[in-house]
Design a protein around this motif. Structure first.
Motif, PDB file in Angstrom:
ATOM      1  N   UNK A  29      37.773  54.266 -18.315  1.00  0.00           N
ATOM      2  CA  UNK A  29      38.912  53.501 -18.790  1.00  0.00           C
ATOM      3  C   UNK A  29      38.711  52.973 -20.198  1.00  0.00           C
ATOM      4  N   UNK A  30      39.829  52.573 -20.801  1.00  0.00           N
ATOM      5  CA  UNK A  30      39.795  52.059 -22.174  1.00  0.00           C
ATOM      6  C   UNK A  30      40.334  50.640 -22.273  1.00  0.00           C
ATOM      7  N   UNK A  31      40.865  50.119 -21.167  1.00  0.00           N
ATOM      8  CA  UNK A  31      41.551  48.833 -21.198  1.00  0.00           C
ATOM      9  C   UNK A  31      43.058  48.990 -21.229  1.00  0.00           C
ATOM     10  N   UNK A  32      43.519  50.198 -21.500  1.00  0.00           N
ATOM     11  CA  UNK A  32      44.953  50.503 -21.510  1.00  0.00           C
ATOM     12  C   UNK A  32      45.328  51.227 -20.229  1.00  0.00           C
ATOM     13  N   UNK A  33      46.409  50.808 -19.617  1.00  0.00           N
ATOM     14  CA  UNK A  33      46.874  51.439 -18.380  1.00  0.00           C
ATOM     15  C   UNK A  33      47.488  52.792 -18.669  1.00  0.00           C
ATOM     16  N   UNK A  34      47.136  53.798 -17.832  1.00  0.00           N
ATOM     17  CA  UNK A  34      47.711  55.121 -18.011  1.00  0.00           C
ATOM     18  C   UNK A  34      47.175  56.108 -17.011  1.00  0.00           C
ATOM     19  N   UNK A  35      47.534  57.375 -17.197  1.00  0.00           N
ATOM     20  CA  UNK A  35      47.096  58.432 -16.283  1.00  0.00           C
ATOM     21  C   UNK A  35      46.765  59.651 -17.120  1.00  0.00           C
ATOM     22  N   UNK A  36      45.501  59.757 -17.501  1.00  0.00           N
ATOM     23  CA  UNK A  36      45.046  60.872 -18.327  1.00  0.00           C
ATOM     24  C   UNK A  36      43.546  61.037 -18.119  1.00  0.00           C
ATOM     25  N   UNK A 341      35.002  47.543 -10.156  1.00  0.00           N
ATOM     26  CA  UNK A 341      36.358  47.966 -10.478  1.00  0.00           C
ATOM     27  C   UNK A 341      37.107  46.774 -11.061  1.00  0.00           C
ATOM     28  N   UNK A 342      37.144  46.695 -12.391  1.00  0.00           N
ATOM     29  CA  UNK A 342      37.806  45.582 -13.079  1.00  0.00           C
ATOM     30  C   UNK A 342      39.281  45.940 -13.189  1.00  0.00           C
ATOM     31  N   UNK A 343      40.012  45.611 -12.140  1.00  0.00           N
ATOM     32  CA  UNK A 343      41.294  46.236 -11.852  1.00  0.00           C
ATOM     33  C   UNK A 343      42.331  46.107 -12.949  1.00  0.00           C
ATOM     34  N   UNK A 344      42.706  44.887 -13.298  1.00  0.00           N
ATOM     35  CA  UNK A 344      43.804  44.722 -14.240  1.00  0.00           C
ATOM     36  C   UNK A 344      43.359  44.833 -15.698  1.00  0.00           C
ATOM     37  N   UNK A 345      42.046  45.043 -15.906  1.00  0.00           N
ATOM     38  CA  UNK A 345      41.556  45.434 -17.242  1.00  0.00           C
ATOM     39  C   UNK A 345      41.525  46.949 -17.352  1.00  0.00           C
ATOM     40  N   UNK A 346      41.807  47.638 -16.231  1.00  0.00           N
ATOM     41  CA  UNK A 346      41.872  49.099 -16.194  1.00  0.00           C
ATOM     42  C   UNK A 346      40.568  49.734 -16.663  1.00  0.00           C
TER      43      UNK A 346
END
Length: 352
Positions: A29-36, A341-346
């Protein structure tokens, strides 16, 4: 009171060496929400698989991912990215899931998924990759004890774990119960909780004693079961040999207090993850406090090991200066490394 304080200080001084958790860094993850390939959405349950790679649920993308620890790249191994309930009998990558919360491997390499809003536990065959439903018929409710697990009803199962005997144990949160699917027969039964949202007495029998929101579980090598109560704001240990349940942490009142003191007198706020550690402790995701805390099982002392208590995202690399955002999944590997799993930090974070 002075005597109690002195005893607590002595206990703290005799703590076994805690794991050296000096640095925290992001592994997915990067901290930004997405699907890639690089973006993820609300990672929840996280574990290290039998192949040494990291596996985690994406609550927001309804998928399961594998992170290759050698290359640092993650791939989807189950789910299409769309919310649904389909695909049984076919490849897991073509199946749909709905808000998967936690995952667990058995000794054969099969992967079990708490498919929360499908009210089911799904199984992904470790050899073929084919998905099937192990428990729950897809309709929320409570039924089926004493019969085939696939015909039973669950209500929002949040956590799943395979016990030392290979049985699949489920946190059936909406029913305030922990249920077990027998590995040999496929029969489901209630092993803890009676459906009531009431306090859990210390030292009570496991059978028939209420549990207030059993959210997450883990076993130690001796077969003791550790359970985090989400609504109860407490942590308990179930002695499976004696058949009794014992209070470990939390007063039951919401809050974030008690560090460096007795865990039983500390306040927790919606704990949603628990993990046994080889160093003789358990780690918990104190989710609504935005921290990861460690309970030493010998002394009973609780400390914060990751997070500041304030919701945020970093900065890395000092664990006690790194803000978290509603962490859920927590896992400790054989070397004592901590995965979150730092959920809302993605992000999936590693502390070592």
């Amino acid at each position: 009171m002075k005597r109690i304080s002195i005893l607590c200080l002595l206990a703290a001084a005799m703590l076994p060496a805690a794991p050296k958790l000096n640095k925290v860094h992001t592994i997915a993850g990067t901290g930004q929400k997405g699907f890639s390939d690089t973006l993820i959405d609300n990672p929840f349950g996280v574990i290290v698989g039998p192949d040494g790679n990291v596996y985690f649920c994406e609550y927001g993308n309804h998928t399961i991912r594998k992170l290759n620890m050698k290359t640092g790249k993650s791939i989807v191994i189950a789910g299409t990215g769309k919310k649904g309930y389909s695909g049984d009998g076919g490849p897991a990558m073509a199946a749909t899931f709905s808000d998967p919360h936690e995952i667990s491997f058995d000794k054969a390499g099969n992967l079990f998924v708490a498919d929360m809003t499908n009210h089911a536990i799904r199984k992904i065959d470790g050899k073929t990759g084919v998905v099937s439903t192990l428990a729950g018929n897809g309709e929320p409710g409570f039924s089926g004890d004493g019969g085939p697990a696939a015909k039973s009803q669950l209500r929002q199962p949040h956590s799943v774990h395979v016990d030392p005997q290979g049985n699949v144990v489920i946190c059936d949160v909406g029913n305030n119960r922990i249920r077990k699917v027998n590995a040999m027969t496929g029969i489901i039964d209630t092993m803890a909780g009676n459906g009531e949202k009431k306090p859990t007495p210390d030292g009570a029998p496991i059978k028939g004693t209420p549990l207030n929101g059993p959210r997450a579980i883990d076993f130690d090598p001796q077969g003791n079961l550790y359970v985090a109560l989400r609504e109860g704001n407490q942590i308990y240990r179930m002695d499976m040999k004696k058949g009794t349940i014992h209070h470990l942490a939390g007063t039951g009142e919401k809050g974030y207090t008690g560090d460096k003191g007795p865990a039983k007198q500390a306040k927790l706020n919606g704990p949603k993850g628990v993990a046994w550690s080889p160093d003789g402790s358990i780690f918990i995701s104190d989710t609504e406090s935005h921290v990861i805390r460690r309970i030493d099982l010998k002394s009973g002392v609780i400390t914060t090991v990751l997070g500041t208590g304030e919701k945020g995202d970093g900065p890395e690399t000092s664990p006690l200066q790194c803000k978290l955002s509603r962490p859920h999944g927590v896992f400790v590997d054989k070397k004592g490394k901590l995965y979150v799993g730092d959920s809302e930090a993605h992000r999936v974070r590693l502390v070592d």
